[in-house]
Every structure is written in C-alpha cells, then in structure tokens.
Scaffold this motif. Structure first.
Motif, PDB file in Angstrom:
ATOM      1  N   UNK A   1       0.814  -1.212   0.000  1.00 54.87           N
ATOM      2  CA  UNK A   1       0.000   0.000   0.000  1.00 54.87           C
ATOM      3  C   UNK A   1       0.849   1.263   0.000  1.00 54.87           C
ATOM      4  N   UNK A   2       2.132   1.117  -0.340  1.00 57.39           N
ATOM      5  CA  UNK A   2       3.043   2.267  -0.286  1.00 57.39           C
ATOM      6  C   UNK A   2       2.701   3.317  -1.337  1.00 57.39           C
ATOM      7  N   UNK A   3       1.901   2.988  -2.324  1.00 56.52           N
ATOM      8  CA  UNK A   3       1.508   3.954  -3.339  1.00 56.52           C
ATOM      9  C   UNK A   3       0.098   4.473  -3.123  1.00 56.52           C
ATOM     10  N   UNK A   4      -0.494   4.128  -1.990  1.00 60.31           N
ATOM     11  CA  UNK A   4      -1.867   4.537  -1.706  1.00 60.31           C
ATOM     12  C   UNK A   4      -1.842   5.428  -0.461  1.00 60.31           C
TER      13      UNK A   4
ATOM     14  N   UNK B   1      -0.228  12.559  -5.894  1.00 57.34           N
ATOM     15  CA  UNK B   1       0.535  12.153  -4.708  1.00 57.34           C
ATOM     16  C   UNK B   1       2.029  12.344  -4.900  1.00 57.34           C
TER      17      UNK B   1
ATOM     18  N   UNK C   1       4.936  10.374  -2.779  1.00 59.39           N
ATOM     19  CA  UNK C   1       5.710   9.315  -3.416  1.00 59.39           C
ATOM     20  C   UNK C   1       7.202   9.614  -3.361  1.00 59.39           C
TER      21      UNK C   1
ATOM     22  N   UNK D   1       8.409   8.717  -0.003  1.00 58.53           N
ATOM     23  CA  UNK D   1       8.449   7.280   0.251  1.00 58.53           C
ATOM     24  C   UNK D   1       9.562   6.594  -0.525  1.00 58.53           C
TER      25      UNK D   1
ATOM     26  N   UNK E   1      -4.025   1.157  -7.157  1.00 55.89           N
ATOM     27  CA  UNK E   1      -3.370   1.112  -5.849  1.00 55.89           C
ATOM     28  C   UNK E   1      -2.295   0.024  -5.833  1.00 55.89           C
TER      29      UNK E   1
ATOM     30  N   UNK F   1       0.653   1.099  -8.061  1.00 59.50           N
ATOM     31  CA  UNK F   1       1.493   2.119  -7.421  1.00 59.50           C
ATOM     32  C   UNK F   1       2.359   1.512  -6.317  1.00 59.50           C
ATOM     33  N   UNK F   2       1.804   0.556  -5.559  1.00 60.62           N
ATOM     34  CA  UNK F   2       2.607  -0.113  -4.528  1.00 60.62           C
ATOM     35  C   UNK F   2       3.826  -0.776  -5.141  1.00 60.62           C
TER      36      UNK F   2
ATOM     37  N   UNK G   1       6.346   1.893  -6.301  1.00 66.70           N
ATOM     38  CA  UNK G   1       7.156   2.395  -5.184  1.00 66.70           C
ATOM     39  C   UNK G   1       8.255   1.384  -4.845  1.00 66.70           C
TER      40      UNK G   1
END
Lengths: 434, 434
Positions: free
Chosen positions: A147-150, B28, B32, B35, B314, B317-318, B321
């Motif tokens: 969930x690092x991109x959420x 985001x 991002x 992170x 989602x 994107x996870x 990342x």
C-alpha cells in the motif's frame, strides 16, 4: 547465484515461538536454501537460564546472548524473547554491528522503533517485524510495501486473541466477565496475569506499530488511548445483542482533522459495539483480523491466526527469508517512513459514536430531558428506544458521530440527572448504525 | 538518501486503470517522493490510437510505445494494456534493456512468466505484478515474501468479480443464468463479450499465477483445469440452498499426492457448492477473496476489491514504489522461484467431492442401485436425501472425497441408469460437509 558463505542466524529466545522457528529452520533447510540462494544456518540459541529444551539441539544453546550475536559467522539476529531490556540493548548492538534483525517484539517496537530504525539506517542493516502484529497474518509487509503507493485513511483491527476469545464466549454464553476470564485461563487462552491482554496494553502496542506504518508518523504506545475489557458486563453484551451487535475490543487508527484544519493521527484501543453484518463481527475466538481502508484500494481485510507458536514462526521465517535474500542478492528492505510527522489527536477530539442504556423514571418529560443533555453538547441522536417496565422504563440512545469529549460529558451529566436512575451500559459504536 | 536523478516512468495503456495510475502519480507526487527517496516522474503514456484523454496531460501521450520505453530517462515501464502482443515484445525489450517492469497483465503472466523472468534475471531488472491477481488485495507480495518461510498447501479464491456478481445475484433472486448475465451487463459488471469471465479464462490465468507462487513451480494457464458458470442453472442454486450452501466460481490450487507417491500441483477453476458458514460464502458481488493455507501459518484470508480503476491502480502504485526504492537504494525484488518443479496433476486424479441431484423412479431398489453405482467406483457417500413426489422421487447424494474421474464416471453411469429419470444438478463441493 548461491553465494559461498551461508547466512548465519542467532536466535534469541526458545519458548513457544522460538522452538517452532528452530523446527521450521531445520526441517525446511533445503527449501529455504533454494528460496534464499544460500544455506540459512542456525548458529546458536540464546536462552535466559540454562535448562533442557528437548525439542532443539542442545549444542546450540547458550546463556550468553551478547557473545552469540557478536560471532563473526552471525549475519542475522532473530528475537522472540519479548520485553524491553535486555533485548533493546542486544538488538541495538546487533544493528550497530550491521547485523539485520527480525523481531516479534511489539512492546519494544511500540517504544523504541525510532532508536532501532536509526541504528539500522546508520549501518545499513535490515529491521523486519511482521510477527509483531497479528501473528501469521501478513499485515506489516502489505502496509509497508503493497500500500506504499496509496493513502491509508483508516485501520481497524481485532489484534488480541485473549480478549476476543473472552468477548466471543461472553456473547455466546451470556456469562459475565470474571467467570469467562477464569474459563479462558483454564483453556489456556489467558495468562495467569492477564493484564497485558485484558487492559489493552498488547493491542495498544500493535496499534502504535500499525498507526506508524499507515500514516508515516512515529506513534508510540503512550500515544494510544487505551480502555480494556475488564468493565464489560453481561448486560453490555445483552444491550449489544438487542441492537443486532456484538462487542469487540478494537484497535483503531485513523486520520482525524483537528479544529485548526491540520491532519492528526488518532490511535486507540477500546471495546465497541459492532453490527453483526460487519466483517469484524464474525471474527471469533482467538483469531485476529485487520481492516485497512485506502483511498484508492478501498476496504481490504486480512484474517488469520494472531498468535501461537507455529503461526508466529511462519511470520518470523518469512522475514528471515527476506533479510537473507537481501544479504545474498544485495539491497535492503524498506526503512522507517516517518516523513509525514503528523500530530496525535487527543481522545477527546476524536470523532466517535456512543450507545447509552439507562434506567429512567417513568414520567412525562424524561425523553425531552435526556435528549436535551445530548443537544446541549452538540451531540445528535441517531436512534432512541424506550421500553416501559414495572418499576420505570429503560431508554437506549445511539448517537451520531461527535467529539468523544462531548459524548463523555453527556454521559456524566446523565448520571447526575434527576430523570436517570442509572446508566447501565455505555459503549462506543463502530461500523454503521446498529 | 535522495538521489539526484528522478525515477522516470513509461506508462503503457490509459484506460480505466491507466488513467487512475496517472491521477495517483500526479496527485501524490510529494508523498511518493518522500516514500521512494527520489521524485517519480511520468515520462509518457503510450496509447494505441491517438485520441483525446481528457483526464491526463495531452503532451504525455504517444502512440509510439517502443520509442517511449527506449528513452534514456525511462527507468520503469508500467503496463496496464492487457493481452499478449504487442505487450510481450515491448516488455521483453524493456527488461532486456534493464528497465524494471510493473504489470497488471494476468494473461501474459499466465503464459510467459518464464520468458519475462529470464529476461529480468539476465539484466538484473525487477518484475512486479501485484495488480495481476485480485486487484487491490495484497496477495502476490504476501505469497512471494511473507509466506516465503512457510510451506503453502492450498490456495482457494474467488478471483473473478463478474462471475461472483452473477452467482450472488442468482442466489439472492432465484433467477436463471441468462437473465442474470444480461442484468450484469446492464449494470456494467459484465462485458459485451463475457467469455473471458464466464468461461473461467480470467480466473484460470490468476490461478496459474498463484499456483506458481505457492508451489515454486511453473504453472501456465494451459495447466489449469477450467469450467465456467454458463451451465449453472437456477435449480443448481436451489439445490445448494437446500443444503445450506451457495455456489461460487472457485480457483483452487493445491498439493496433490499422485499414486506413485510424488507430489503434484492441482490448479483448477470450477463452480462449487460452499457451505454458507465458510468464509468464502459471504464474499458477495464484485468482491474477491483468497484463502491461503500454510503448514505453519494455518488458514489466512485476504479480502477486498478485485477490479476497478482505483483499486487496481493502488496495487500498481505499490509495486512502482517498491521498484523505485530498489533503484534508489540498490537491491532487487524477489525473482521467479520455480525450483520445486512439481508435475501437474490431471483433473481426473484430483480429489474432489460431488453433489448429485436426480429425479428417480419411485420404486423399490432405487437407492440400492444408485448407491451401487457409487460403490462400484470406490466412491463413499456422505449424505443421501430422498424426497417422494407425485411423479417419482428426487434423490440428493453428497459424496466423500474421491478421484474426480471416479465421480465423473459415476455421474455418467447414473445418467444411463434405468432407475434414474434425470440427473438435474451436478456440482463439486468445497469446504466441509453441507
């Protein structure tokens, strides 16, 4: 890809979880070698007092943890002892020496993650802790990585098996707290001193860990508002049943917008009524479950065994494989992410909902007076149910969401009201209108 | 820790998922960056035909995917197009050039993981695909990493939202398949050509991916036994209801011991009766859920939205990342793990259980004759229910576990039996005795 040198592991602790870690390490040695790309070899097991452990090779046992960790052929330290000291010092020494750490120690992490993470960063070592929250359930890795991109908005979990067993049993038998706790002890679901579980300390430590991950903010156990289940009565459970609910000890972490418009973190552990059709309501016995809400992902749920030797060892081994892979193939796992650095919302400012049951005088004006106490503090009422009885009437109120302090103040005022004979049950409500 | 150079991303595809990926990347951007440790910058979006996309910056659009991927400032390729070609060639080129790939393409992975993984290994690039199975639900990472120290024995999932929506609706309305499919199409839950969903191709591709991860063995879509839901009738659903069950399209992956004692992989997709108290029974509508059983972990369940733009984005994107962190901090994600190299168990050799409903002649000896057909093939019966009616009787049999071929042969013999007027419903049974 297999490197010459094996990965050397020092295990601290050889209780229920530790002995399962040993069993899995030895029985799955070939599979682990294939998955890691190098043999994973147990160099030694540190125990507190010299005693026999029938289920682990005696020649691996030592009472000198520091020397075991310092061995040149130890690359990874796996800690399943628990508690703060001497573990904190040992793990800091390990990390400073560049040895990666896998730990199941929620209490330590809930106090000292910052210090441990800084030591890991300074030396480039890994710090993994999947087993610290919810046993075998993968929840730390999904939150740190998947969930690092959420943007996670809310985490609600049942994170303590002992209290969930007790509340499930009270729900199904109608028995009171004290006798159910005794039964849980007899069945091995509660410890001789159940404080850490029933007063919510265990769940609060886990809530601190999850809130830190969810909101990229350092949250410690002291930041978590905490109420346990000691005061839950058979009539609380009965009141919940009447409303189609059950009572669960929940750990809640969410983003809360303060009055000045800034975003804060609310982390709290308390019992709550949960409607029976809510996914957490059917999590019974010693099981754990965590609901995570992401802005893009929507609502996710993770369910499984939250404690026990083998399930916890599964999580430890998963981390050990990850850490070992990093040593073989290069690279590091995710580091502490605390960039958001949000403030902590006090419990009083947190939006919650209350259920209140009262015995009231059976005369005109009672409902108006009671409703007036709620209105005076800006609390809007969702449901009122009044049942006449011989010696008066009982009144049940479920509120809409309001500041917790306004709700608590209302309850205090009701206790003092001449119209209210007794407030018989006060419980927060989660997950929709009962 | 922030490296100078940002991470450049090429996005292939700009449909429902792609436009959500763009939205999240842009909205985001600061989070991002924090992170990942470096800015993540979208270099371009490859689309098939030049057309306006109101919701993405027009200057990023291109129809020349190959040139976009080849740009020097592109480090990661995110693919949300689907299908085999031209995507396969594009992604192989990207991986060979050392560019990491994040893909949601289950069909491609179920055919070509080996080829893609080899290209990634040769150049040291990453290959991530969380979004290919079960949308937003973290399942690939937990299986590849969290459970890497455990021995997974079984995976059972509801992996297709369209069929789950149709079966849920048939269960609640009692309507037939054809009209429910039409309704699903009207509501946007089924495509104009629903073949990939209703015939189980989509679920089979996902089953191949999960079986590969669970058993460290290459499993392709062609290895997955597949039955869809086209033949499920209102009377199948009614028969299930009578037994306290519901019907679900399940993807099942498990270890099966062959007659020669060797371990094999069974991967299959078919409808099955599931008792209503089973955790998968309450997974309704377009939701997905996966139950994973590990030797040490026990039974875990993962639940959430299995499709849709934002949930799938989602997961993408996870992965983005994770891949970007690897580029910034060094290291690589887990590689293909196929060392176990187990054989595939044919469906006929797989242990299953059947439910069979029949219209039978109402005369002496019927039950003995029917029971004899089962016994003859070594199939043991768990439950028999006989209901007399005006024009005969109906007979319901639920078996114990037996080889699927013995069960199928028994059903064929029953259809030919002079005692049986009609076999009205045949369904496999999962998750305990109904």
């Amino acid at each position: 890809m297999t490197r010459e040198r094996p990965i050397g592991v020092a295990l601290l602790g050889c209780g229920t979880v530790g002995s399962e870690v040993v069993r899995l390490l030895l029985s799955q040695a070939d599979e682990l070698t294939a998955r890691v790309g190098a043999p994973v070899v147990l160099r030694g097991i540190a125990i507190r007092r010299p005693k026999r452990h029938h289920d682990v090779p005696g020649e691996l046992l030592t009472t000198d943890a520091a020397s075991l960790i310092a061995r040149e052929d130890v690359d990874v330290v796996v800690e399943v002892v628990g508690g703060i000291e001497p573990v904190r010092t040992l793990l800091l020494d390990a990390l400073r020496a560049g040895k990666s750490v896998v730990t199941a120690n929620k209490a330590l992490l809930a106090e000292n993650t910052a210090e441990l993470a800084e030591a890991a960063d300074a030396s480039g070592a890994d710090l993994y802790f999947e087993a610290a929250v919810a046993g075998a359930i993968p929840i730390v890795r999904p939150m740190r990585e998947s969930l690092a991109g959420d943007r996670i908005t809310r985490v609600v979990g049942i994170l303590n098996g002992t209290t969930n067993f007790i509340l499930s049993a009270m729900d199904s038998t109608g028995a009171g707290y004290a006798e159910t706790l005794e039964e849980a002890g007899r069945l091995g679901y509660a410890e001789a001193d159940p404080t850490a579980d029933v007063d919510g300390f265990d769940a609060a430590a886990k809530a601190a860990i999850l809130a830190s991950l969810a909101f990229h903010t350092r949250v410690t156990a002291a930041d978590v508002y905490r109420e346990g289940i000691r005061d839950i009565t058979a009539s609380d459970i009965a009141a919940a049943k009447t409303l189609g609910c059950t009572v669960k000890l929940l750990a809640l972490c969410e983003r809360v917008v303060a009055e000045d418009g800034t975003e804060r973190v609310s982390a709290r552990v308390h019992p709550a009524m949960v409607p029976r059709n809510h996914p957490l309501a059917s999590v019974d016995g010693a099981y754990n479950a965590v609901v995570v809400e992401g802005e893009a992902a929507g609502r996710l749920m993770f369910y499984g065994q939250g404690a026990g030797g083998a399930p916890t060892a599964s999580a430890v081994l998963g981390d050990l494989v990850a850490v070992s892979r990093n040593l073989v193939h290069g690279g590091r796992g995710p580091r502490e992410s605390a960039y958001a650095d949000l403030g902590i919302a006090p419990m009083g400012e947190t939006p919650t909902r209350y259920h209140v049951s009262m015995e009231v005088a059976d005369r005109a004006g009672v409902l108006a007076a009671v409703a007036g106490e709620f209105a005076k503090r800006g609390v809007s009422i969702s449901v009122v149910r009044q049942v006449g009885r011989d010696d008066g009437a009982s009144l049940v109120v479920v509120t809409h969401t309001a500041r917790d302090s306004a709700l608590a103040d209302t309850v205090a005022a009701l206790r003092d009201s001449e119209f209210v004979n007794a407030v018989t049950s006060v419980l927060r409500v989660e997950g929709g209108t009962p």
